[in-house]
Design a protein around this motif. Sequence first.
Motif, PDB file in Angstrom:
ATOM      1  N   CYS A  39       0.859  -1.197   0.000  1.00 25.43           N
ATOM      2  CA  CYS A  39       0.000   0.000   0.000  1.00 25.43           C
ATOM      3  C   CYS A  39       0.890   1.240   0.000  1.00 25.43           C
ATOM      4  CB  CYS A  39      -0.915  -0.005   1.219  1.00 25.43           C
ATOM      5  SG  CYS A  39      -1.953   1.481   1.337  1.00 25.43           S
ATOM      6  N   SER A  40       0.653   2.153  -0.934  1.00 28.53           N
ATOM      7  CA  SER A  40       1.476   3.360  -1.047  1.00 28.53           C
ATOM      8  C   SER A  40       1.155   4.388   0.032  1.00 28.53           C
ATOM      9  CB  SER A  40       1.279   4.000  -2.430  1.00 28.53           C
ATOM     10  OG  SER A  40      -0.085   4.310  -2.652  1.00 28.53           O
ATOM     11  N   SER A  41       0.072   4.142   0.789  1.00 23.09           N
ATOM     12  CA  SER A  41      -0.327   5.078   1.850  1.00 23.09           C
ATOM     13  C   SER A  41       0.169   4.634   3.219  1.00 23.09           C
ATOM     14  CB  SER A  41      -1.854   5.226   1.865  1.00 23.09           C
ATOM     15  OG  SER A  41      -2.267   6.101   2.896  1.00 23.09           O
ATOM     16  N   CYS A  42      -0.146   3.390   3.617  1.00 19.84           N
ATOM     17  CA  CYS A  42       0.202   2.923   4.973  1.00 19.84           C
ATOM     18  C   CYS A  42       1.334   1.896   4.991  1.00 19.84           C
ATOM     19  CB  CYS A  42      -1.029   2.354   5.667  1.00 19.84           C
ATOM     20  SG  CYS A  42      -1.659   0.832   4.913  1.00 19.84           S
ATOM     21  N   GLY A  43       1.690   1.339   3.827  1.00 17.96           N
ATOM     22  CA  GLY A  43       2.792   0.384   3.772  1.00 17.96           C
ATOM     23  C   GLY A  43       2.407  -1.058   4.032  1.00 17.96           C
ATOM     24  N   ALA A  44       1.110  -1.339   4.212  1.00 19.01           N
ATOM     25  CA  ALA A  44       0.652  -2.717   4.442  1.00 19.01           C
ATOM     26  C   ALA A  44       0.806  -3.536   3.165  1.00 19.01           C
ATOM     27  CB  ALA A  44      -0.800  -2.719   4.894  1.00 19.01           C
ATOM     28  N   ILE A  45       1.104  -4.822   3.313  1.00 19.66           N
ATOM     29  CA  ILE A  45       1.299  -5.709   2.152  1.00 19.66           C
ATOM     30  C   ILE A  45       0.089  -6.620   1.983  1.00 19.66           C
ATOM     31  CG2 ILE A  45       2.713  -7.563   1.181  1.00 19.66           C
ATOM     32  CD1 ILE A  45       5.107  -6.346   2.617  1.00 19.66           C
ATOM     33  N   LYS A  46      -0.466  -6.606   0.792  1.00 21.51           N
ATOM     34  CA  LYS A  46      -1.632  -7.438   0.471  1.00 21.51           C
ATOM     35  C   LYS A  46      -1.140  -8.676  -0.272  1.00 21.51           C
ATOM     36  CE  LYS A  46      -6.299  -6.984  -1.444  1.00 21.51           C
ATOM     37  NZ  LYS A  46      -7.227  -6.098  -2.154  1.00 21.51           N
ATOM     38  N   LYS A  47      -0.996  -9.780   0.418  1.00 18.74           N
ATOM     39  CA  LYS A  47      -0.394 -10.986  -0.139  1.00 18.74           C
ATOM     40  C   LYS A  47      -1.291 -11.712  -1.143  1.00 18.74           C
ATOM     41  CE  LYS A  47       2.671 -11.881   3.771  1.00 18.74           C
ATOM     42  NZ  LYS A  47       3.078 -12.847   4.811  1.00 18.74           N
ATOM     43  N   ASP A  48      -2.605 -11.523  -1.022  1.00 12.60           N
ATOM     44  CA  ASP A  48      -3.535 -12.258  -1.892  1.00 12.60           C
ATOM     45  C   ASP A  48      -3.918 -11.475  -3.150  1.00 12.60           C
ATOM     46  OD1 ASP A  48      -4.911 -10.329  -0.506  1.00 12.60           O
ATOM     47  OD2 ASP A  48      -6.726 -11.546  -0.210  1.00 12.60           O
ATOM     48  N   LEU A  49      -3.117 -10.460  -3.527  1.00  8.97           N
ATOM     49  CA  LEU A  49      -3.415  -9.654  -4.715  1.00  8.97           C
ATOM     50  C   LEU A  49      -3.189 -10.489  -5.980  1.00  8.97           C
ATOM     51  CD1 LEU A  49      -4.109  -6.654  -5.584  1.00  8.97           C
ATOM     52  CD2 LEU A  49      -1.661  -6.400  -6.001  1.00  8.97           C
ATOM     53  N   LYS A  50      -4.198 -10.517  -6.854  1.00  8.28           N
ATOM     54  CA  LYS A  50      -4.126 -11.276  -8.103  1.00  8.28           C
ATOM     55  C   LYS A  50      -3.793 -10.350  -9.271  1.00  8.28           C
ATOM     56  CE  LYS A  50      -7.627 -14.581  -6.535  1.00  8.28           C
ATOM     57  NZ  LYS A  50      -8.978 -15.121  -6.794  1.00  8.28           N
ATOM     58  N   LEU A  51      -3.327 -10.938 -10.360  1.00  8.09           N
ATOM     59  CA  LEU A  51      -3.003 -10.158 -11.550  1.00  8.09           C
ATOM     60  C   LEU A  51      -4.254  -9.546 -12.173  1.00  8.09           C
ATOM     61  CD1 LEU A  51      -0.584  -9.383 -13.371  1.00  8.09           C
ATOM     62  CD2 LEU A  51      -1.123 -11.364 -14.790  1.00  8.09           C
ATOM     63  N   SER A  52      -5.399 -10.181 -11.961  1.00 10.11           N
ATOM     64  CA  SER A  52      -6.668  -9.678 -12.507  1.00 10.11           C
ATOM     65  C   SER A  52      -7.211  -8.497 -11.716  1.00 10.11           C
ATOM     66  CB  SER A  52      -7.702 -10.809 -12.541  1.00 10.11           C
ATOM     67  OG  SER A  52      -7.888 -11.344 -11.247  1.00 10.11           O
ATOM     68  N   ASP A  53      -6.689  -8.257 -10.507  1.00 14.71           N
ATOM     69  CA  ASP A  53      -7.141  -7.123  -9.686  1.00 14.71           C
ATOM     70  C   ASP A  53      -6.460  -5.858 -10.175  1.00 14.71           C
ATOM     71  OD1 ASP A  53      -8.566  -8.956  -8.169  1.00 14.71           O
ATOM     72  OD2 ASP A  53      -6.954  -9.197  -6.691  1.00 14.71           O
ATOM     73  N   ARG A  54      -7.194  -5.047 -10.940  1.00 18.24           N
ATOM     74  CA  ARG A  54      -6.605  -3.841 -11.523  1.00 18.24           C
ATOM     75  C   ARG A  54      -6.714  -2.635 -10.601  1.00 18.24           C
ATOM     76  NH1 ARG A  54      -3.125  -5.961 -13.786  1.00 18.24           N
ATOM     77  NH2 ARG A  54      -2.517  -3.872 -14.460  1.00 18.24           N
ATOM     78  N   THR A  55      -7.532  -2.754  -9.550  1.00 20.93           N
ATOM     79  CA  THR A  55      -7.647  -1.681  -8.550  1.00 20.93           C
ATOM     80  C   THR A  55      -7.152  -2.205  -7.210  1.00 20.93           C
ATOM     81  OG1 THR A  55      -9.565  -0.747  -9.699  1.00 20.93           O
ATOM     82  CG2 THR A  55      -9.205  -0.050  -7.419  1.00 20.93           C
ATOM     83  N   TYR A  56      -6.241  -1.460  -6.594  1.00 20.36           N
ATOM     84  CA  TYR A  56      -5.686  -1.868  -5.296  1.00 20.36           C
ATOM     85  C   TYR A  56      -6.556  -1.270  -4.190  1.00 20.36           C
ATOM     86  CZ  TYR A  56      -2.303  -2.693  -1.561  1.00 20.36           C
ATOM     87  OH  TYR A  56      -1.689  -3.122  -0.403  1.00 20.36           O
TER      88      TYR A  56
END
Length: 377
Positions: free
Chosen positions: A334-351
């Motif tokens: 996350c560019s705001s708080c620095g948290a890491i989203k481990k389950d992010l998929k390539l199809s997810d175009r919005t973080y």
Amino acid sequence: MIKSIKVRLLPTKEQEELMFKSVGIARFTYNWGLNKWGELYEEGSKPSKSAIKKEFNNTVKKSQEYKWLYEVSAQITSQAFSDLDTAFKKFFKKESGYPKFKSKKKSRKSFYVRYDAIKFEDNRVNLEKIGKVKYKTNHIIPGLPKYNNPRCHFDGKYWYLTLGFEQGEKQTELNNDLSIGIDLGIKSLAVLSCLDKPIKNINKSYEVRRLNKKLKRLQRQVSRKYEMNKVDSKFVKTNNIIKLEKEIKLIYRRLANIRSNHIHQATNRIVKLKPYRVVMEDLNISGMMKNKHLSKAIAEQCLYEFIRQMKYKCKFNGIEFVQADKWYASSKTCSSCGAIKKDLKLSDRTYICTDCGLSIDRDLNAAINLSKYKLVS
């Protein structure tokens, strides 16, 4: 640093004939040297550039059968052995594969030009054994006694002279508060951390799609003509096939020029923002090309060329160029708080951050993280 420029040549028919001869002799010498290298290795002796060059001068050049070698500059044959030596050095360092023989049909039509014979005067450039050739360019060519690695090449339509010369860094005032992160992609060429709009993918433009459609049609025509003129197991090349193949080559040339021009404009636009630092990902492009579904799209984006141009343009303008570690999770962080989203998929175009609730475009989020790379690493 060394800056290179490209000059368009306007040779006469006689000069162009000598240029094509120079191309052929450069290719012949390189192939002869490569073959001799293999023979010496099989015999158990250690091949070297000096030994192969000496044998070429003592046997081939002195033979009446090869007297046409003297129609062009002697520097062309000499440089061919230097190019072969460089190719083998890269091979032994595991930077490239084993040197291949140069094909008359597929290899780049180029030859070395003797650097101390080049003189620019009255819109003409003097080339050894070729004479004074007309040229035109928008560059200001410095009158120097020596140019670095001057070469002439033919791109299928025009002749060009490329040469390099020493150039100091540009003394430009940089914005010390601006660090730009660049995230390269396929949907768009690049997303910048400081811009709302990404740099577009030129392959989706009307002109490129039109040329690709025309290319597909011409390739089908050639394929049909080859099948129609097939004799037993051999394909006969007719004049119509030659015409179509020439047209296909010119379309490939046009597409390459459009992509190259777009990358130059994009990189120049980034440098003109005058950041003190540019951060990009260290992409494994050769590994990305192994994906059979995306390899064509990745190749058309010319990502390696984009990175190469950014490197030398940053160096030329005194901008720090940084390549983030290939394992740096720029998209998942996350560019705001620095948290890491481990389950992010390539199809997810919005973080969408589950910790702070930030909702942002995936590529823009990665670009912002890259711009702050040194701060968080």
